[in-house]
Design a protein around this motif. Structure first.
Motif, PDB file in Angstrom:
ATOM      1  N   ARG A  75       0.829  -1.204   0.000  1.00  0.00           N
ATOM      2  CA  ARG A  75       0.000   0.000   0.000  1.00  0.00           C
ATOM      3  C   ARG A  75       0.868   1.259   0.000  1.00  0.00           C
ATOM      4  N   THR A 108       2.628   1.741  -3.357  1.00  0.00           N
ATOM      5  CA  THR A 108       1.708   2.213  -4.394  1.00  0.00           C
ATOM      6  C   THR A 108       1.513   3.720  -4.293  1.00  0.00           C
ATOM      7  N   ALA A 154      -3.003   6.124  -6.972  1.00  0.00           N
ATOM      8  CA  ALA A 154      -3.119   5.285  -5.779  1.00  0.00           C
ATOM      9  C   ALA A 154      -4.541   5.218  -5.237  1.00  0.00           C
ATOM     10  N   MET A 189      -6.711   2.087  -5.586  1.00  0.00           N
ATOM     11  CA  MET A 189      -6.512   0.910  -4.742  1.00  0.00           C
ATOM     12  C   MET A 189      -7.690   0.723  -3.784  1.00  0.00           C
ATOM     13  N   THR A 223      -2.218  -2.807  -8.458  1.00  0.00           N
ATOM     14  CA  THR A 223      -0.913  -3.240  -7.955  1.00  0.00           C
ATOM     15  C   THR A 223      -1.008  -4.482  -7.067  1.00  0.00           C
ATOM     16  N   TYR A 233      -3.084  -5.135  -4.312  1.00  0.00           N
ATOM     17  CA  TYR A 233      -3.449  -5.038  -2.894  1.00  0.00           C
ATOM     18  C   TYR A 233      -4.686  -5.878  -2.574  1.00  0.00           C
ATOM     19  N   CYS A 285       1.631  -2.152 -13.668  1.00  0.00           N
ATOM     20  CA  CYS A 285       1.015  -2.409 -12.361  1.00  0.00           C
ATOM     21  C   CYS A 285       1.106  -3.880 -11.993  1.00  0.00           C
TER      22      CYS A 285
END
Length: 298
Positions: free
Chosen positions: A92, A95, A103, A106, A134, A136, A160
């Protein structure tokens, strides 16, 4: 994040509106009457609007505080204390550092906690994710997955997915996540043709917002989600803008991009379709940017 509470854009819209309203009031008064028009009334009106904007900011901060309070007392916060899931916090943070402008895409920690609970209570072992970003959300779902479980995650952004792949490789159970890079519908078609991986217990959709209706219809029509399975969809309230279409506000407001407006319109239509779809039962939860949980019944 920008999509949690409207972010900087909505704050600018409120605060900047104070000045605009002042100019509008003056412009609306006939020129011959302007000298007699009490500037005190204009200032009073402007002061009231600024006070209202301050109140909105205060309530926004309070809501964000409540979100953090709830997140820190939810499922994900507990598992992040486990060393194997310290990766979640690291991912996190990375990112936000490497992709600061993106971001906000996310998944939030509270929604990730809810996904984990849904996976466990529904005993889901096969999950399809449309929209890796990404990684998460996939990494968060992994903890709730049984040891023989599988997550197939699709995204067209190879950069990503490279970040996601790095973090998955560092997790002892990272091999349970299969990444597919490319056009979502092409990847979905491959899954339809794969008899071993064509039916999932849970589908999580967090990709192109304007294609949400197509994704939903595809996973149901092609039986990629089983009858009784769950479909979870993120960002369905999209900065609160979807409600403007409910109120019949069809014109763009100051500071709103045409792209955001088009996304909000598509999501409003998606929400309307979900509510009336006889194939599913659903609930729309107003947490963060809006989350829909649906169960396929037909």
């Amino acid at each position: 994040g920008d999509d949690m509470w409207g972010g900087p854009m909505s704050r600018r819209r409120v605060l900047g509106g104070c000045t605009l309203v002042t100019l509008f009031i003056l412009a609306s008064v006939p020129e011959t009457c302007r000298k007699s028009y009490s500037i005190g009334k204009v200032r009073a009106r402007t002061g009231m609007l600024r006070a209202r904007a301050k109140d909105i900011k205060g309530r926004e901060a309070e809501a964000m505080g409540l979100y953090d309070y709830a997140s820190s007392r939810s499922y994900l916060h507990k598992i992040e204390k486990d060393n194997s899931f310290a990766l979640l916090s690291e991912l996190r943070n990375q990112t936000f550092q490497n992709l600061p402008r993106a971001a906000h895409m996310m998944l939030g920690p509270l929604e990730a906690s809810l996904l984990g609970i849904l996976i466990q209570t529904s005993k889901s072992s096969k999950i399809l994710e449309i929209g890796t970003f990404t990684g998460y959300s996939a990494l968060a779902m992994l903890h709730a997955l049984p040891e023989n479980g599988l997550i197939v995650s699709i995204d067209k952004d190879s950069r990503c997915q490279d970040i996601a792949r790095e973090f998955f490789s560092r997790h002892p159970r990272g091999g349970q996540i299969v990444l597919k890079c490319g056009d979502a519908f092409e990847m979905l078609e491959e899954l339809v043709d794969d008899e071993d991986n064509r039916e999932f217990d849970l589908v999580f959709i967090d990709a192109d917002k304007r294609a949400y209706s197509k994704y939903l219809n595809y996973v149901i029509d092609k039986n990629l989600v089983k009858v009784g399975g769950l479909i979870v969809v993120d960002n369905v309230l999209f900065r609160g803008m979807v409600a403007e279409f409910e109120r019949g506000e069809v014109e763009s407001k100051e500071g709103e991009s045409k792209r955001y407006r088009a996304i909000a319109k598509a999501l409003h239509e998606f929400n309307e379709g979900v509510a009336e779809d006889p194939r599913i039962e659903s609930v729309l939860l107003p947490i963060r940017d809006g989350l829909t949980i649906a169960r396929r019944i037909l």
